[in-house]
Design a protein around this motif. Structure first.
Motif, PDB file in Angstrom:
ATOM      1  N   SER A  37      -6.424  10.761  -8.189  1.00 51.41           N
ATOM      2  CA  SER A  37      -5.198  10.373  -8.116  1.00 51.41           C
ATOM      3  C   SER A  37      -4.498   9.824  -6.698  1.00 51.41           C
ATOM      4  O   SER A  37      -4.928  10.214  -5.951  1.00 51.41           O
ATOM      5  N   GLY A  38      -3.605   8.962  -6.963  1.00 52.06           N
ATOM      6  CA  GLY A  38      -3.115   8.598  -5.696  1.00 52.06           C
ATOM      7  C   GLY A  38      -1.811   7.846  -5.857  1.00 52.06           C
ATOM      8  O   GLY A  38      -1.418   7.316  -6.811  1.00 52.06           O
ATOM      9  N   THR A  39      -0.710   7.935  -4.810  1.00 57.67           N
ATOM     10  CA  THR A  39       0.481   7.288  -4.958  1.00 57.67           C
ATOM     11  C   THR A  39       0.433   6.101  -3.704  1.00 57.67           C
ATOM     12  O   THR A  39       0.397   6.854  -2.402  1.00 57.67           O
ATOM     13  N   MET A  40       0.872   5.249  -3.741  1.00 54.25           N
ATOM     14  CA  MET A  40       0.819   4.203  -2.649  1.00 54.25           C
ATOM     15  C   MET A  40       2.314   3.563  -2.581  1.00 54.25           C
ATOM     16  O   MET A  40       2.798   3.168  -3.799  1.00 54.25           O
ATOM     17  N   THR A  41       2.805   3.054  -1.487  1.00 51.57           N
ATOM     18  CA  THR A  41       3.927   2.247  -1.439  1.00 51.57           C
ATOM     19  C   THR A  41       3.604   1.040  -0.637  1.00 51.57           C
ATOM     20  O   THR A  41       2.764   0.926   0.196  1.00 51.57           O
ATOM     21  N   LYS A  57       1.219   2.290   2.605  1.00 48.30           N
ATOM     22  CA  LYS A  57       0.875   3.628   2.836  1.00 48.30           C
ATOM     23  C   LYS A  57       0.552   4.349   1.477  1.00 48.30           C
ATOM     24  O   LYS A  57       0.921   4.185   0.314  1.00 48.30           O
ATOM     25  N   PHE A  58      -0.517   5.237   1.888  1.00 52.46           N
ATOM     26  CA  PHE A  58      -0.650   6.401   0.901  1.00 52.46           C
ATOM     27  C   PHE A  58       0.549   7.507   1.090  1.00 52.46           C
ATOM     28  O   PHE A  58       0.783   7.922   2.188  1.00 52.46           O
ATOM     29  N   GLU A  59       1.105   7.999  -0.156  1.00 49.12           N
ATOM     30  CA  GLU A  59       2.105   9.156  -0.156  1.00 49.12           C
ATOM     31  C   GLU A  59       1.427  10.454  -0.560  1.00 49.12           C
ATOM     32  O   GLU A  59       1.785  11.464  -0.212  1.00 49.12           O
ATOM     33  N   MET A  92      -4.290  10.992   6.403  1.00 49.93           N
ATOM     34  CA  MET A  92      -3.988   9.252   6.092  1.00 49.93           C
ATOM     35  C   MET A  92      -2.724   9.189   5.499  1.00 49.93           C
ATOM     36  O   MET A  92      -2.133   8.244   5.237  1.00 49.93           O
ATOM     37  N   ILE A  93      -1.942  10.219   5.285  1.00 49.29           N
ATOM     38  CA  ILE A  93      -0.699  10.006   4.548  1.00 49.29           C
ATOM     39  C   ILE A  93       0.499   9.455   5.409  1.00 49.29           C
ATOM     40  O   ILE A  93       0.516  10.187   6.610  1.00 49.29           O
ATOM     41  N   GLY A  94       1.135   8.624   4.872  1.00 51.86           N
ATOM     42  CA  GLY A  94       2.152   7.837   5.858  1.00 51.86           C
ATOM     43  C   GLY A  94       1.539   6.891   6.797  1.00 51.86           C
ATOM     44  O   GLY A  94       2.446   6.168   7.773  1.00 51.86           O
ATOM     45  N   LYS A  95       0.321   6.720   7.179  1.00 52.32           N
ATOM     46  CA  LYS A  95      -0.287   5.802   7.957  1.00 52.32           C
ATOM     47  C   LYS A  95      -0.468   4.113   7.270  1.00 52.32           C
ATOM     48  O   LYS A  95      -0.558   4.042   6.133  1.00 52.32           O
ATOM     49  N   ALA A 115     -10.431   1.654   9.621  1.00 52.84           N
ATOM     50  CA  ALA A 115     -10.160   2.189  11.111  1.00 52.84           C
ATOM     51  C   ALA A 115      -9.153   3.514  10.878  1.00 52.84           C
ATOM     52  O   ALA A 115      -9.449   4.402  11.682  1.00 52.84           O
ATOM     53  N   LEU A 116      -8.373   3.451  10.082  1.00 58.64           N
ATOM     54  CA  LEU A 116      -7.420   4.801  10.109  1.00 58.64           C
ATOM     55  C   LEU A 116      -8.368   5.681   9.553  1.00 58.64           C
ATOM     56  O   LEU A 116      -7.932   6.559   9.718  1.00 58.64           O
ATOM     57  N   TRP A 117      -9.067   5.423   8.246  1.00 63.42           N
ATOM     58  CA  TRP A 117      -9.811   6.572   7.751  1.00 63.42           C
ATOM     59  C   TRP A 117     -10.818   7.178   9.049  1.00 63.42           C
ATOM     60  O   TRP A 117     -11.007   8.113   9.107  1.00 63.42           O
TER      61      TRP A 117
END
Length: 282
Positions: A37-41, A57-59, A92-95, A115-117
């Motif tokens: 499950s995931g929420t993205m903006t 971003k992932f929320e 990772m949330i908010g990046k 790169a963020l991961w």
């Protein structure tokens, strides 16, 4: 119909996927259930003739696995210093990373997400290099650039190159790379159009992109020979083209092959069936 997103506006996508895998190993059936499950903006930062640049971003992120020997659950909102995987999801949330998408919903670029991961994983000093690479491999299968591109395009790359009316059909080809590369050929149809939304229905065939190509899976080289079908029903906002609601059901069958290696000298053939139920809302 096409995407008509507005500059400066934020669009949201909430995805819930349930995956059931049945494998036959040495004459025994092994079942695994997985929920992702995931929420993205998506914040539209620039629009040009080709499409949209979006700060993404992932929320929220969560993943659970039920296997015969254990059940594991990970969640970006979980606060437990002993649960490294959940803490990596939380890091990772908010990046922000960049997603570039055409007006017909094709994803042309995803920049900086891997790169963020890597940064999120590397901050946990208690992990050995081997464990770090193992975790990164697992995450890339669900949230790496190639996996994200395929998952996004399931509900965005659905538009024809020219205007269509109710009852008209068009074909779209999509490359999926979540775990194993596959080609999806879809016939879409506009089945309804109201003052608020358009309803698009899709029937797809799906098959392994290259059944002779080996990829690394759980530390061993594997290849896949799989085929299947996908049925989708996607409700899109009439004004923006953004997905309001989608239901996607997928069934894939075939064989996986483990290449001969020191652990399995003769190699192995594994018959398998995978079914996926995916629901998307905004």
């Amino acid at each position: 119909m096409s995407l008509k997103l507005e500059n400066g506006k934020v669009y949201r996508q909430i995805t819930n996927s349930k995956l059931n895998i049945s494998q036959e190993v040495n004459g025994q059936t092994m079942n695994m259930a997985m929920t992702i499950s995931g929420t993205m903006t998506f914040l539209v930062k620039a629009i040009d003739g080709n499409g949209f640049d979006m700060d993404t971003k992932f929320e929220k992120l969560s993943m659970s696995m039920q296997m015969p020997q254990a059940t594991m659950e990970f969640n970006s909102e979980k606060k437990d210093e002993n649960d490294v995987f959940s803490n990596i999801l939380g890091a990772m949330i908010g990046k922000t990373f960049l997603v570039t998408m055409t007006k017909t919903g094709k994803v042309t670029e995803i920049k900086n997400v891997e790169a963020l991961w890597g940064t999120a994983i590397n901050q946990f000093d208690q992990l050995s290099d081997r464990h770090r690479e193992q975790i990164k491999g697992q995450i890339m299968q669900s949230y790496g650039a190639a996996a994200l591109k395929g998952n996004l395009e399931m509900v965005t790359a659905i538009y024809p190159d020219q205007p269509v009316g109710i009852g008209e059909k068009w074909a779209i080809n999509t490359k999926l790379e979540s775990g194993m590369p596959a080609i999806m050929n879809t016939n879409y149809e506009l089945v309804d159009l109201t003052s608020d939304y358009g309803l698009i229905r899709g029937n797809s065939t799906i098959k392994t992109a290259d059944k002779d190509a080996y990829i690394e899976a759980n530390g061993m080289p594997m290849k896949y020979d799989l085929t299947g079908s996908v049925k989708s029903e996607i409700k899109v906002d009439k004004n923006t083209g953004w997905t309001m609601e989608a239901k996607i059901n997928q069934e894939i069958k075939g064989d996986a092959y483990i290449k001969a290696n020191p652990q399995i000298p003769g190699g192995m053939k594994i018959p398998m069936t995978m079914t996926t139920e995916m629901a998307v809302t905004n």
